[in-house]
Design an enzyme around this catalytic site. Structure first.
Site, PDB file in Angstrom:
ATOM      1  N   LYS A  68       0.832  -1.200   0.000  1.00  0.00           N
ATOM      2  CA  LYS A  68       0.000   0.000   0.000  1.00  0.00           C
ATOM      3  C   LYS A  68       0.867   1.250   0.000  1.00  0.00           C
ATOM      4  CE  LYS A  68      -3.775  -2.456   2.231  1.00  0.00           C
ATOM      5  NZ  LYS A  68      -4.380  -2.867   3.523  1.00  0.00           N
ATOM      6  N   GLN A 111      -4.467  -1.629   9.758  1.00  0.00           N
ATOM      7  CA  GLN A 111      -4.289  -2.929   9.122  1.00  0.00           C
ATOM      8  C   GLN A 111      -4.875  -4.028  10.006  1.00  0.00           C
ATOM      9  OE1 GLN A 111      -2.976  -3.474   5.970  1.00  0.00           O
ATOM     10  NE2 GLN A 111      -3.809  -5.513   6.327  1.00  0.00           N
ATOM     11  N   ASP A 160     -11.309   3.014   4.224  1.00  0.00           N
ATOM     12  CA  ASP A 160     -11.685   1.607   4.065  1.00  0.00           C
ATOM     13  C   ASP A 160     -13.199   1.449   3.949  1.00  0.00           C
ATOM     14  OD1 ASP A 160      -9.629  -0.190   3.716  1.00  0.00           O
ATOM     15  OD2 ASP A 160      -9.130  -0.303   5.850  1.00  0.00           O
TER      16      ASP A 160
END
Lengths: 363, 363
Positions: free
Chosen positions: B123, B167, B190
């Site tokens: 990422k 994460q 997200d």
């Protein structure tokens, strides 16, 4: 409440047209820059159902089985709702005896709509019957948004109010979403707040309230001994108030859920595969007998007024499901009226009771 | 990201067992007082798939058509993602030139999980390539919840951070939900917040962010010219991260959506009716060729490591779909790797860019 749902549905329809063309553009992959994700389709475009020959506009098809006998058990929402309400009555008096408090429901009615007035009257009457205190705020049609917001805020602050209900639809000049979002989450007994909806949808999350009509549908199934887990369920209609939360609830109960809507090709074919059918379209008799799998359980949320000179008010209420055909095919079915309708109010009382128990930490 | 999804799935499985018995009680209509609504089933009970003879444990069935030729077009997620990323690069530099700002993404990694480290590295690398500033917070496995919450709060306050990514999975001793709920909504790139999910589900509402993997799946369909409206879509798996939001997105695009999960009887039969199949189960080759309707479009979200001594690391990634069989039946299919995977990161970048544009009112 279902009546309300239908009104909202139509209102959204009007509102939504503009977004349709945008939507269609993006289906085809055009109309958005390569670096931008396609425009999110607004789900407020209208669900306009094209009526098939299988609907009430065509001649009745032959019944799916050759007998003319009724095979379906009638799911008596009226008596199940009464049972629930008498249980609530008991809980309310237990609460009163134990802590000297009773649940309180505040209802906000703006304008003079006769149907809304009837709904509100019924809700307040139901509160009285079970011992829930009801507060009522009546505002004139031409009130400003701020005036309504102020009333909501007052009820938000009032500790004796455990549930706040804004009767929909609001007058056209008001932003429904804005007003509903002001209702404090712990008092959103309608369960229409998107945070509630998200928590209803997500694994491992719990909504504070489940919308009343969908909750009533599931109760009817459970209390009729219908097993939901692993069953194929079809929900016809996808309104925020009924279709969507009902599909989420059915999946929570581990049904395999398909959602049928106005864009669905061959809705009858998909519906015919379902063990459980919940219809919340708002069109009288759209679901015909030949839409149903023999033995299916049918929950009819539709309450559609149709002209009937023979009846007292010149009209009677009809469901989405062609009852006379369905009773010959289904194993169980809810009548209209007397099916889901009474459950909606019972669930509103149940949500208000739950809210009060939470507020007073009373178990 | 899909890898993460699978881990979460298993974790929820462990957590959920206790609720199963409660759940089953209430299906049967027992175990709750008459005045109380049945306990709401927790969707965190495990989805344990019983493997049918049609899965990779049985002998391969004959292909659905008699030819052994590949009929499916390959949906090249890698090149589509590159296209999107180059577009983002352009937008980022346009932003920089116009207002002297670039988007910023903050990533929080707790512990030493090798897979998580790889995801985070990828990422951050992707951010660098498109000109998005990335901040990284690495915390030891034994950090306290408060330490993580403090880091989140810092990023919440930091105006140069437009997106915050925690994460997953977090160490077992941390409350994932509690921590994710602290991420400021405008920075939840997200899109996992229940309010986002509710707004994604509801008519007339707009989520601030659409979860990356589901958004990537839809992009692959749209950019491949697949029409979604009116089509039958089956989503296999119902995780919060992939299955649920993908089904909501497909419905937003007016597909008729069915959600298949571990409690579904005959998943292959239901899947065989779909024009569009999105699989996010996390079991290698569970979807066989004979699960697919000839001409179906297949989006394979699964990325399952399977042993392979011949490959460099001793394992290779396999999808949920038995690729060699599916290519003979489907009209289009995503490979694994190189299908959905690259799209997930591209959508994360796209969400971060959108967030920055919103924050700086840059269009």
């Amino acid at each position: 409440m279902q009546g309300v749902a239908m009104v909202v549905w139509r209102k959204m329809g009007k509102k939504g047209f503009s977004s349709t063309s945008r939507a269609l553009k993006s289906f085809n992959g055009y109309g958005y820059q390569i670096n931008k994700s396609p425009p999110l389709l607004a789900l407020d475009i209208p669900d306009i159902w094209t009526l098939h020959s299988t609907t009430n506009h065509g001649p009745p098809p032959p019944p799916a089985n050759n007998s003319n006998e009724q095979t379906a058990a009638i799911i008596d929402g009226k008596s199940i709702a009464e049972e629930i309400r008498s249980g609530i009555t008991g809980e309310v008096s237990r609460m009163k005896d134990a802590i000297g408090k009773v649940p309180g429901l505040a209802v906000i009615l703006v304008g003079q709509r006769r149907d809304s007035q009837t709904y509100v009257r019924n809700k307040i009457k139901a509160c009285e019957e079970v011992g829930i205190t009801s507060l009522m705020a009546k505002l004139p049609e031409d009130s400003t948004e701020d005036e309504v917001l102020n009333v909501v805020s007052c009820f938000n602050e009032n500790p004796s109010v455990n549930g706040i209900l804004v009767q929909l639809p609001l007058p056209q000049h008001m932003d429904e979403e804005k007003i509903l979002n002001v209702v404090r989450l712990e008092k959103d007994v309608d369960g229409f707040h998107p945070l509630n909806m998200g928590n209803l949808a997500m694994r491992g999350r719990e909504p504070l309230f489940v919308p009343c009509t969908p909750k009533g549908c599931i109760e009817l199934l459970l209390r009729s001994g219908v097993e939901i887990t692993g069953k194929k369920a079809v929900v016809i209609g996808r309104s925020n108030i009924v279709g969507l939360p009902t599909s989420l609830l059915l999946q929570r109960h581990h049904a395999t859920v398909s959602i049928v809507h106005a864009f669905t090709k061959n809705p009858e074919q998909i519906t015919r595969e379902a063990d459980i059918v919940v219809s919340a379209v708002g069109l009288p008799n759209i679901v015909r007998g030949n839409w149903l799998k023999p033995g299916a359980v049918v929950i009819d949320v539709g309450t559609n007024p149709v002209e009937d000179p023979s009846s007292e008010h010149g009209y009677r209420l009809t469901g989405d499901v062609c009852y006379n055909e369905a009773v010959r095919v289904a194993s169980a079915i809810t009548p209209v009226p007397g099916g889901v309708g009474p459950m909606t109010i019972a669930m509103l009382l149940s949500n208000t009771l739950d809210s009060a128990k939470r507020a007073y930490r009373f178990t």
